[in-house]
Design a protein around this motif. Structure first.
Motif, mmCIF file in Angstrom:
data_model
loop_
_atom_site.group_PDB
_atom_site.id
_atom_site.type_symbol
_atom_site.label_atom_id
_atom_site.label_comp_id
_atom_site.label_asym_id
_atom_site.label_seq_id
_atom_site.Cartn_x
_atom_site.Cartn_y
_atom_site.Cartn_z
ATOM 1 N N VAL A 1 -26.876 -38.663 16.697
ATOM 2 C CA VAL A 1 -26.861 -38.129 15.332
ATOM 3 C C VAL A 1 -26.103 -36.895 14.892
ATOM 4 O O VAL A 1 -25.332 -36.685 14.140
ATOM 5 C CB VAL A 1 -28.172 -37.912 14.943
ATOM 6 C CG1 VAL A 1 -28.353 -37.483 13.693
ATOM 7 C CG2 VAL A 1 -29.189 -39.157 15.015
ATOM 8 N N GLU A 2 -26.278 -36.004 15.936
ATOM 9 C CA GLU A 2 -25.437 -34.719 15.983
ATOM 10 C C GLU A 2 -24.920 -34.498 17.381
ATOM 11 O O GLU A 2 -25.769 -34.491 18.449
ATOM 12 C CB GLU A 2 -26.101 -33.723 15.455
ATOM 13 C CG GLU A 2 -26.687 -33.988 14.005
ATOM 14 C CD GLU A 2 -27.289 -32.419 13.663
ATOM 15 O OE1 GLU A 2 -27.529 -31.486 14.351
ATOM 16 O OE2 GLU A 2 -27.863 -32.502 12.335
ATOM 17 N N ALA A 3 -23.560 -34.019 17.588
ATOM 18 C CA ALA A 3 -22.970 -33.630 18.809
ATOM 19 C C ALA A 3 -22.196 -32.600 18.702
ATOM 20 O O ALA A 3 -21.042 -32.546 18.476
ATOM 21 C CB ALA A 3 -22.324 -34.846 19.363
ATOM 22 N N PRO A 4 -22.732 -31.152 18.535
ATOM 23 C CA PRO A 4 -22.001 -30.134 18.153
ATOM 24 C C PRO A 4 -20.785 -29.776 19.182
ATOM 25 O O PRO A 4 -20.680 -30.384 20.621
ATOM 26 C CB PRO A 4 -22.833 -29.115 18.355
ATOM 27 C CG PRO A 4 -24.248 -29.554 18.236
ATOM 28 C CD PRO A 4 -24.279 -31.074 18.746
ATOM 29 N N ALA A 5 -19.618 -29.655 18.822
ATOM 30 C CA ALA A 5 -18.361 -29.443 19.499
ATOM 31 C C ALA A 5 -18.516 -28.386 20.853
ATOM 32 O O ALA A 5 -17.690 -28.642 21.783
ATOM 33 C CB ALA A 5 -17.299 -28.934 18.791
ATOM 34 N N ASP A 6 -19.287 -27.458 20.756
ATOM 35 C CA ASP A 6 -19.296 -26.627 21.696
ATOM 36 C C ASP A 6 -20.671 -27.208 22.700
ATOM 37 O O ASP A 6 -21.115 -26.293 23.900
ATOM 38 C CB ASP A 6 -19.664 -25.172 21.298
ATOM 39 C CG ASP A 6 -20.826 -25.045 20.403
ATOM 40 O OD1 ASP A 6 -21.671 -26.126 20.357
ATOM 41 O OD2 ASP A 6 -21.464 -23.813 20.313
ATOM 42 N N GLY A 7 -21.373 -28.189 22.512
ATOM 43 C CA GLY A 7 -22.291 -28.833 23.348
ATOM 44 C C GLY A 7 -21.494 -29.763 24.321
ATOM 45 O O GLY A 7 -20.664 -29.990 24.689
ATOM 46 N N ASN B 1 -27.132 -31.545 24.865
ATOM 47 C CA ASN B 1 -26.998 -30.982 23.849
ATOM 48 C C ASN B 1 -26.637 -31.885 22.419
ATOM 49 O O ASN B 1 -25.578 -31.758 21.685
ATOM 50 C CB ASN B 1 -25.739 -30.076 23.683
ATOM 51 C CG ASN B 1 -26.161 -29.141 25.030
ATOM 52 O OD1 ASN B 1 -25.286 -29.023 26.102
ATOM 53 N ND2 ASN B 1 -27.359 -28.397 25.386
ATOM 54 N N ILE B 2 -27.443 -32.823 22.260
ATOM 55 C CA ILE B 2 -27.294 -33.750 21.137
ATOM 56 C C ILE B 2 -28.476 -33.920 20.488
ATOM 57 O O ILE B 2 -29.812 -33.753 20.914
ATOM 58 C CB ILE B 2 -26.853 -35.420 21.286
ATOM 59 C CG1 ILE B 2 -27.710 -36.051 22.248
ATOM 60 C CG2 ILE B 2 -25.366 -35.391 22.140
ATOM 61 C CD1 ILE B 2 -27.746 -37.445 22.472
ATOM 62 N N THR B 3 -28.390 -34.345 19.209
ATOM 63 C CA THR B 3 -29.684 -35.103 18.370
ATOM 64 C C THR B 3 -29.480 -36.412 18.408
ATOM 65 O O THR B 3 -28.430 -36.963 18.207
ATOM 66 C CB THR B 3 -29.577 -34.515 16.919
ATOM 67 O OG1 THR B 3 -29.766 -32.903 17.093
ATOM 68 C CG2 THR B 3 -30.870 -34.993 16.086
ATOM 69 N N GLY B 4 -30.445 -37.303 18.959
ATOM 70 C CA GLY B 4 -30.382 -38.762 18.883
ATOM 71 C C GLY B 4 -31.386 -39.311 18.263
ATOM 72 O O GLY B 4 -32.400 -38.746 17.976
ATOM 73 N N ARG B 5 -31.460 -40.712 18.228
ATOM 74 C CA ARG B 5 -32.613 -41.510 17.991
ATOM 75 C C ARG B 5 -32.409 -42.868 18.526
ATOM 76 O O ARG B 5 -31.094 -43.365 19.044
ATOM 77 C CB ARG B 5 -32.488 -41.782 16.566
ATOM 78 C CG ARG B 5 -31.203 -42.497 15.757
ATOM 79 C CD ARG B 5 -31.386 -42.597 14.343
ATOM 80 N NE ARG B 5 -30.277 -43.113 13.587
ATOM 81 C CZ ARG B 5 -29.993 -44.481 13.654
ATOM 82 N NH1 ARG B 5 -30.853 -45.529 14.502
ATOM 83 N NH2 ARG B 5 -28.806 -45.089 13.176
ATOM 84 N N THR B 6 -33.633 -43.499 18.936
ATOM 85 C CA THR B 6 -33.462 -44.981 19.501
ATOM 86 C C THR B 6 -32.968 -45.942 18.455
ATOM 87 O O THR B 6 -33.576 -45.991 17.348
ATOM 88 C CB THR B 6 -34.816 -45.220 19.871
ATOM 89 O OG1 THR B 6 -35.409 -44.395 21.000
ATOM 90 C CG2 THR B 6 -35.095 -46.666 20.661
ATOM 91 N N VAL B 7 -32.069 -46.809 19.065
ATOM 92 C CA VAL B 7 -31.590 -47.989 18.191
ATOM 93 C C VAL B 7 -32.007 -49.330 18.684
ATOM 94 O O VAL B 7 -32.495 -49.179 19.908
ATOM 95 C CB VAL B 7 -30.147 -47.953 18.020
ATOM 96 C CG1 VAL B 7 -29.731 -46.846 17.529
ATOM 97 C CG2 VAL B 7 -29.402 -48.143 19.420
#
Length: 361
Positions: A295-301, A276-282
């Motif tokens: 990138v995003e990690a909602p508190a309820d995820g 339950n994240i939005t991510g990107r390769t680094v």
């Protein structure tokens, strides 16, 4: 693995790319031209006589399967591409690939056995598993629902037939075997795929080509055991298809997704694990993939509940090193919602670990 749009030549190693098996509606142009000297003993005569009989029996089996299943296979014209589909029930629902329907809502559908095309409309698409259901406005005469087999009974070496519309050649049939089961593969988006990572796929040697997407992979009991979806490609050999390396979504997953779409108009229980994240390769200092940045990690995820924050870089999930978004998706594909997994991540200059209870996609 990634996905591209056209099949590639195989090397003796793992293929690098996979392609969605749709075909351009303008694609089909065909060119033709495209012992001892003694008397045989009784046992030898018996063996020689038995061989043609066995071949005739196998041919009869093939022809019986084709008669039984081909009336359940359709060609789908999605205006920009051609694909295939399988009649799911007697109410006119047809299951196919999400990349076949794309962003369109209406389609022309023709039976593989011939006849006038009819209009179909999208019920719902689930790109995460590359499956979709459309519904025919009227049922062409002769169409009948397919029988779906037991995915758990599929095994290496089983003879299978692939049915669909490769290059727009409606009602085409090829044969091969189940080459492997339990494959996890990822399809890219550049070649028309959905970017899905799909677990437990059936690998087959049956020839499947652009236009076979959404069709039927069938056993000799006339049961659909999978939906042909991808073919392997190798970018180092020009991005063409690898003959004899194709992949089908197993029948169990097809039924799970299709039943929910038909009942609820959408997928309500994917059964697929997620952070339950939005991510990107680094990339690291040498420009090599080095992890997935949150990138995003909602508190309820799932990840948010375990304390992950934007800026953290995930480098390991359980026993699997994570270097790219694709490797993260492939690792998650083998897991289930509710599983607990130790996750390694970098925050600033410190490497840390946390246990995450996986959520659902």
């Amino acid at each position: 693995m990634d996905v591209s749009r056209a099949p590639a030549r195989a090397r003796a190693r793992t293929p690098r790319l996979l392609l969605p098996l749709t075909a351009s509606v303008c694609a089909a142009a065909l060119v033709g031209g495209c012992s001892s000297g003694g008397a045989a003993t009784a046992p030898e005569r018996s063996t020689q006589a038995a061989a043609p009989l066995s071949a005739n029996e196998l041919q009869d089996d093939y022809q019986a399967v084709i008669r039984n299943v081909l009336p359940s296979v359709v060609q789908i014209d999605a205006s920009a591409s051609l694909g295939s589909g399988v009649v799911y029930d007697d109410k006119g629902h047809v299951v196919t690939n999400a990349h076949v329907v794309g962003q369109e809502k209406t389609f022309k559908v023709a039976a593989a056995t011939g006849g006038q095309a009819v209009t179909a409309r999208l019920v719902s698409s689930y790109p995460e598993q590359d499956l979709a259901v459309i519904k025919l406005e009227s049922l062409p005469q002769g169409l009948k629902p397919a029988k779906f087999g037991d995915s758990s009974a599929v095994d290496m070496g089983q003879i299978v037939l692939a049915m669909g519309s490769p290059l727009g050649l409606s009602g085409s049939v090829t044969q091969g075997i189940v080459s492997a089961t339990g494959r996890t593969v990822s399809e890219g988006q550049n070649g028309g795929g959905t970017g899905a990572t799909i677990a437990n796929m059936v690998q087959t040697s049956a020839a499947i080509n652009p236009g076979n997407s959404g069709g039927a992979l069938v056993n000799l009991d006339s049961q659909v055991i999978g939906i042909p979806t991808l073919a392997a490609t190798d970018p180092e050999l020009g991005g063409g298809s690898a003959p004899g390396i194709g992949f089908a979504i197993p029948a169990s997953m097809v039924r799970t997704i299709a039943d929910q779409i038909i009942k609820d108009g959408k997928v309500t229980d994917s059964g697929r694990a997620a952070l339950n994240i939005t991510g990107r390769t680094v990339l690291d200092d040498n420009y090599n993939p080095a992890g997935v940045a949150v990138v995003e990690a909602p508190a309820d995820g799932a990840a948010g509940k375990a304390g992950l924050k934007p800026g953290d870089v995930i480098t390991r999930l359980g026993d699997t090193d994570i270097t790219t978004i694709t490797s993260l998706a492939e690792a998650l594909a083998s897991m289930k919602p509710g599983d607990k997994v130790t996750t390694t991540y970098v925050r600033g200059t410190k490497t840390q670990k946390t246990e995450i209870t996986l959520g659902e996609m």
